[in-house]
Motif scaffolding. Structure first.
Motif, PDB file in Angstrom:
ATOM      1  N   SER A 371       0.840  -1.212   0.000  1.00 17.63           N
ATOM      2  CA  SER A 371       0.000   0.000   0.000  1.00 17.63           C
ATOM      3  C   SER A 371       0.867   1.251   0.000  1.00 17.63           C
ATOM      4  N   LYS A 372       1.929   1.235   0.805  1.00 17.30           N
ATOM      5  CA  LYS A 372       2.822   2.396   0.874  1.00 17.30           C
ATOM      6  C   LYS A 372       3.566   2.581  -0.445  1.00 17.30           C
ATOM      7  N   ILE A 373       4.051   1.476  -1.022  1.00 15.78           N
ATOM      8  CA  ILE A 373       4.798   1.568  -2.285  1.00 15.78           C
ATOM      9  C   ILE A 373       3.914   2.146  -3.376  1.00 15.78           C
ATOM     10  N   ILE A 374       2.684   1.656  -3.464  1.00 17.14           N
ATOM     11  CA  ILE A 374       1.775   2.142  -4.502  1.00 17.14           C
ATOM     12  C   ILE A 374       1.495   3.627  -4.319  1.00 17.14           C
ATOM     13  N   ALA A 375       1.269   4.045  -3.062  1.00 16.87           N
ATOM     14  CA  ALA A 375       1.021   5.464  -2.809  1.00 16.87           C
ATOM     15  C   ALA A 375       2.237   6.311  -3.181  1.00 16.87           C
ATOM     16  N   LEU A 414       0.668  -4.357  -8.086  1.00 14.64           N
ATOM     17  CA  LEU A 414       1.739  -3.617  -8.761  1.00 14.64           C
ATOM     18  C   LEU A 414       1.494  -3.566 -10.264  1.00 14.64           C
ATOM     19  N   PHE A 415       1.033  -4.683 -10.820  1.00 16.80           N
ATOM     20  CA  PHE A 415       0.736  -4.666 -12.253  1.00 16.80           C
ATOM     21  C   PHE A 415      -0.474  -3.803 -12.552  1.00 16.80           C
ATOM     22  N   ASP A 416      -1.423  -3.740 -11.605  1.00 13.21           N
ATOM     23  CA  ASP A 416      -2.535  -2.795 -11.777  1.00 13.21           C
ATOM     24  C   ASP A 416      -2.026  -1.360 -11.733  1.00 13.21           C
ATOM     25  N   LEU A 417      -1.050  -1.127 -10.846  1.00 13.33           N
ATOM     26  CA  LEU A 417      -0.464   0.213 -10.782  1.00 13.33           C
ATOM     27  C   LEU A 417       0.213   0.586 -12.097  1.00 13.33           C
ATOM     28  N   PHE A 419      -0.768   0.119 -14.980  1.00 13.56           N
ATOM     29  CA  PHE A 419      -1.722   0.721 -15.907  1.00 13.56           C
ATOM     30  C   PHE A 419      -1.877   2.212 -15.626  1.00 13.56           C
ATOM     31  N   GLU A 420      -1.809   2.579 -14.344  1.00 11.93           N
ATOM     32  CA  GLU A 420      -1.832   4.003 -14.012  1.00 11.93           C
ATOM     33  C   GLU A 420      -0.541   4.670 -14.497  1.00 11.93           C
ATOM     34  N   VAL A 421       0.586   3.993 -14.275  1.00  8.60           N
ATOM     35  CA  VAL A 421       1.857   4.546 -14.743  1.00  8.60           C
ATOM     36  C   VAL A 421       1.868   4.637 -16.272  1.00  8.60           C
TER      37      VAL A 421
END
Length: 818
Positions: A371-375, A414-417, A419-421
């Motif tokens: 959670s922290k890494i994604i934020a 992380l792979f969902d993230l 897509f945001e990246v």
């Protein structure tokens, strides 16, 4: 009665005497008291009875003594005889004792010496026995000291346990053993403190080495990319294996049944290559030692809680990024290395120890960290404006995710993230390509591409899919291609954008269809937003003239035709058929059509602005008596400008029917717009409220200018108009001027409102406004010519006619308003 009482009394006295004879003296009192409690004088009778009993006993004693007296006398006589022998025997015994004492004195001395030696011998044996019991204790205690000095604390604790349970109880009565027993708890506490200090040093060392451990693990994960590709192929055949980057230096694979198998299928060169593991970089012995020590001491739970608490604190520190992390890829790499190193160590501790950390604990840590890494990545990636940096960040995230996935941590989020990246990456790409497009447009000369040789032609065609049958038939060079230099450059840059967008889709574990969809969507954004915006801004720039706008229309036409080649280009890259269901289509056609429409509108606007500039040069002498006999100079210049301008439209694409109709429509619309605007401007000039009076000479001069405009319209400056369509742009002016030139007010008023009226396009309000200005002009002229005389009859009649017409026109105007 007296006899009965006497018998009872005698019987009672007998019983009392028997009781006295048979009981102790202490119990006689109650018996005697009972005598006095009976009848009066009963005691006297009892005393008499008692005396009789005593006398009876005395007689019996006397009889017995008489019976034994002779034997007593004989015994005394014999004793007297024996006394002499006894005295003699006593003398002999005394003499014998004396002699015996004298003879045994030496023996006694020797016997005492023997006894003393025997006692010493016994004491020595006892001492040896006790020493044999104490020596193992002392040896174990000495061994304990050596183990403590050599920091073998776990062995020392085992030695302490043996001392307490086995050795010390055997000799617990000795003082030194009691001292030892008292020292052992203190030694245990010292060992706990020392081991805890070692653990703290280990935790500090972990913080320093996590970066290196993570870097090594991520490098190994990157080296296994090829292996993972082979695994994916096996998965497609139903034999899925999952790579695990183990800490023992070997790669294991999890088969479908959950067993572990060593991967020994690599090349010998790879097998010989030294692989650094966590043990090579970090010494885990303090953890094992401390865990064993606390386990032996029965305080394992305290140690586990302390270790987990400290690791949670370290996790929070590791997850705190540097403020400028987003500026360089090294900042992200260090951040990921530290996190990977942390969890690689935790995974090793999980598998190397029994229960120090549990899977639930590591999962909790990972979920918190995730959670922290994604934020953090969301925040810092939003600061990135360099697509290359975002792409490198994506690659790091993929390696980071693959590495931790190999250790069993879930990384789907992380792979969902990513897509945001990816959206952020597309935004940075769009910003970068916006600058590229602007630079291309700024450097373009907006003229057809000259091709001097066939090689140059092939170079252009290789960069842009240009096909023109007429140009291809021409054998001679040089040639001119209709589009400008920006067209192949834009097409090439769009392909470069697609390549750049494709780079982000690599290693995302997505299907070809998803990648194809992502490419098409990002390309659509490039066309509909970035390129469209650049084209719109280009069209609105002040320095872009009509010639440039015409060339822009040509360019957008060719780019529109090239959109299908871009779709084929994407299809070739992704191997996804365009007929696939839900395949996104490119929206380039609408983009270039909108740009072309905007360019056309800008052409019309700039033409009108240019006409306004010429109109502003008009300098009519509104009070002139007669016209000059020729059109005004500004108007002739304006007409010449319009003629030359419409010649430019001959360069519009006309190599097929669609383009020919399009070019004709643009030219015709521009020409009609220009004529209408010119007509409207001239009308506004006549009806300007600041213009108070107009002479008939000025009307005649204005009529000459309108005639030139009509001649221009009838000369067919742009082909394609039917009949006098273009001349109708000036019909309002023509009818109004004819009305004043012929002075045909009677016809106008008589035919007003009828469809066949000669002056159908003349509005009563317009005619009234112009007539009032003419009337004021005539009055002013008459005043100047006849200051001291009366008006001439013709002038007076004309003025009366004007006044009458004015009244009728006003009534018409009022009738229209009501």
């Amino acid at each position: 009665m007296a006899e009965n009482e006497t018998l009872e009394c005698i019987t009672e006295h007998e019983r009392i005497l028997q009781e006295i004879e048979s009981t102790d003296t202490a119990c006689v009192g109650p018996t005697l008291r009972s005598i006095y409690d009976d009848q009066p004088n009963a005691h006297k009778r009892f005393m008499e009875k008692l005396d009789a009993r005593i006398r009876n006993h005395d007689r019996e004693i006397e009889k017995m003594c008489n019976f034994h007296h002779q034997g007593f006398v004989d015994a005394i006589t014999e004793l007297l005889k024996v006394r002499a022998d006894a005295e003699k025997l006593m003398g002999q015994v005394t003499d014998t004792n004396r002699r015996l004492q004298e003879a045994g004195r030496e023996v006694t001395a020797q016997t005492e010496e023997v006894i003393r030696c025997r006692i010493q011998q016994r004491n020595m044996a006892t001492t040896v026995e006790k020493l044999q019991l104490c020596i193992p204790v002392l040896e174990m205690y000495s061994k304990l000291k050596e183990q403590l000095e050599s920091k073998r604390y776990y062995a020392a604790l085992k030695t302490m346990e043996q001392l307490e349970k086995v050795y010390i109880p055997r000799v617990s009565q000795y003082r030194f053993c009691q001292i030892m027993a008292e020292n052992l708890p203190r030694l245990r506490e010292e060992i706990k403190e020392i081991s805890m200090s070692d653990l703290k040093d280990f935790l500090e060392s972990i913080r320093k080495h996590s970066d290196k451990v993570g870097e090594t693990a991520m490098r190994q994960a990157q080296q296994h990319r090829t292996f993972n590709s082979a695994v994916a192929k096996q998965a497609s055949m139903g034999h899925y294996t999952k790579p695990v980057y183990s800490l023992n230096g070997r790669t294991h694979t999890h088969t479908h049944n959950g067993l572990m198998m060593d991967d020994d299928t690599g090349d010998e060169e790879d097998a010989d290559e030294e692989v650094l593991t966590a043990q090579d970089l970090v010494d885990f012995s303090p953890v094992y030692r401390c865990l064993h020590i606390y386990t032996v001491l029965g305080d394992r739970e305290t140690f586990e809680n302390y270790y987990r608490k400290q690791r949670k604190k370290q996790a929070r520190l590791v997850l705190q990024p540097q403020a400028n992390m987003h500026e360089t890829v090294e900042g992200y790499r260090r951040y990921f290395n530290q996190i990977v190193g942390f969890f690689v160590v935790e995974d090793h501790i999980l598998h190397a120890t029994q229960g120090l950390v549990t899977r639930a604990f590591t999962d909790e840590l990972w979920n918190m960290a995730l959670s922290k890494i994604i934020a953090v990545l969301r925040t810092h990636s939003s600061y990135c404006d360099d697509p290359d940096l975002v792409l490198e960040l994506k690659n790091l995230i993929v390696i980071f995710a693959d590495t931790l996935q190999g250790y069993g941590f879930p990384v789907n989020r992380l792979f969902d993230l990513l897509f945001e990246v990816r959206d952020q990456y597309n935004e940075t790409l769009l910003k970068k390509w916006a600058l590229v497009f602007r630079e291309i447009f700024e450097l373009d000369n907006y003229s057809p591409i000259p091709v001097e040789t066939e090689e140059e032609y092939k170079v252009v065609v290789s960069r842009f899919p240009f096909h023109d049958a007429e140009i291809e038939k021409q054998q001679d060079f040089p040639k001119k291609l209709p589009m400008s230099q920006s067209v192949p450059q834009i097409y090439t840059q769009v392909k470069e954008f697609i390549y750049a967008s494709l780079k982000f889709s690599e290693s995302l574990h997505r299907s070809s269809t998803e990648i194809d969809d992502m490419l098409r969507k990002s390309t659509n954004l490039l066309l509909t937003r970035t390129l469209s915006s650049c084209l719109q801004n280009l069209i609105k720039k002040p320095h872009i003239g009509l010639t440039e706008l015409v060339q822009i229309i040509i360019n957008t036409t060719h780019l529109e035709q090239a959109c299908r080649y871009l779709e084929e280009f994407i299809t070739n890259i992704t191997n996804v058929s365009p007929e696939t269901v839900h395949t996104t289509r490119l929206y380039g056609l609408s983009t270039f059509k909108d740009a072309r429409h905007a360019a056309e509108g800008e052409i019309y606007t700039k033409l009108n602005q240019k006409i306004d500039e010429f109109i502003q040069l008009a300098d009519y002498e509104w009070g002139m008596a007669e016209s000059d006999g020729r059109a005004s100079g500004y108007l002739m210049d304006l007409i010449n400008f319009l003629r030359s301008t419409f010649q430019v439209f001959t360069h519009l694409p006309n190599n097929n029917n669609d383009h020919a109709s399009m070019s004709g429509k643009v030219a015709q619309t521009a020409c009609m717009s220009a004529c209408k605007h010119l007509s409207t401007s001239l009308m506004q000039m006549l009806l300007d409220t600041e213009l108070k009076q107009i002479s008939m000479g000025a009307i005649q001069q204005f009529n000459l200018d309108v005639i030139q405009c009509e001649l221009f319209a009838s000369s067919e400056p742009v082909p394609g108009f039917q009949g006098d369509t273009l001349q109708l742009a000036f019909i309002d002016l023509r009818q109004l001027l004819d009305l004043f030139m012929v002075w045909d007010w009677s016809t106008y008023l008589a035919d007003y409102g009828q469809p066949t009226s000669k002056y159908l396009r003349v509005n009563p309000a317009t005619a009234l406004a112009l007539l009032e200005k003419v009337y004021r002009g005539m009055k002013d002229t008459s005043k100047k010519n006849n200051i001291f005389s009366q008006f001439r009859k013709n002038d007076r009649d004309k003025q009366k006619l004007i006044e009458t017409v004015v009244k009728q026109l006003r009534s018409l105007v009022n009738g229209m308003s009501s």
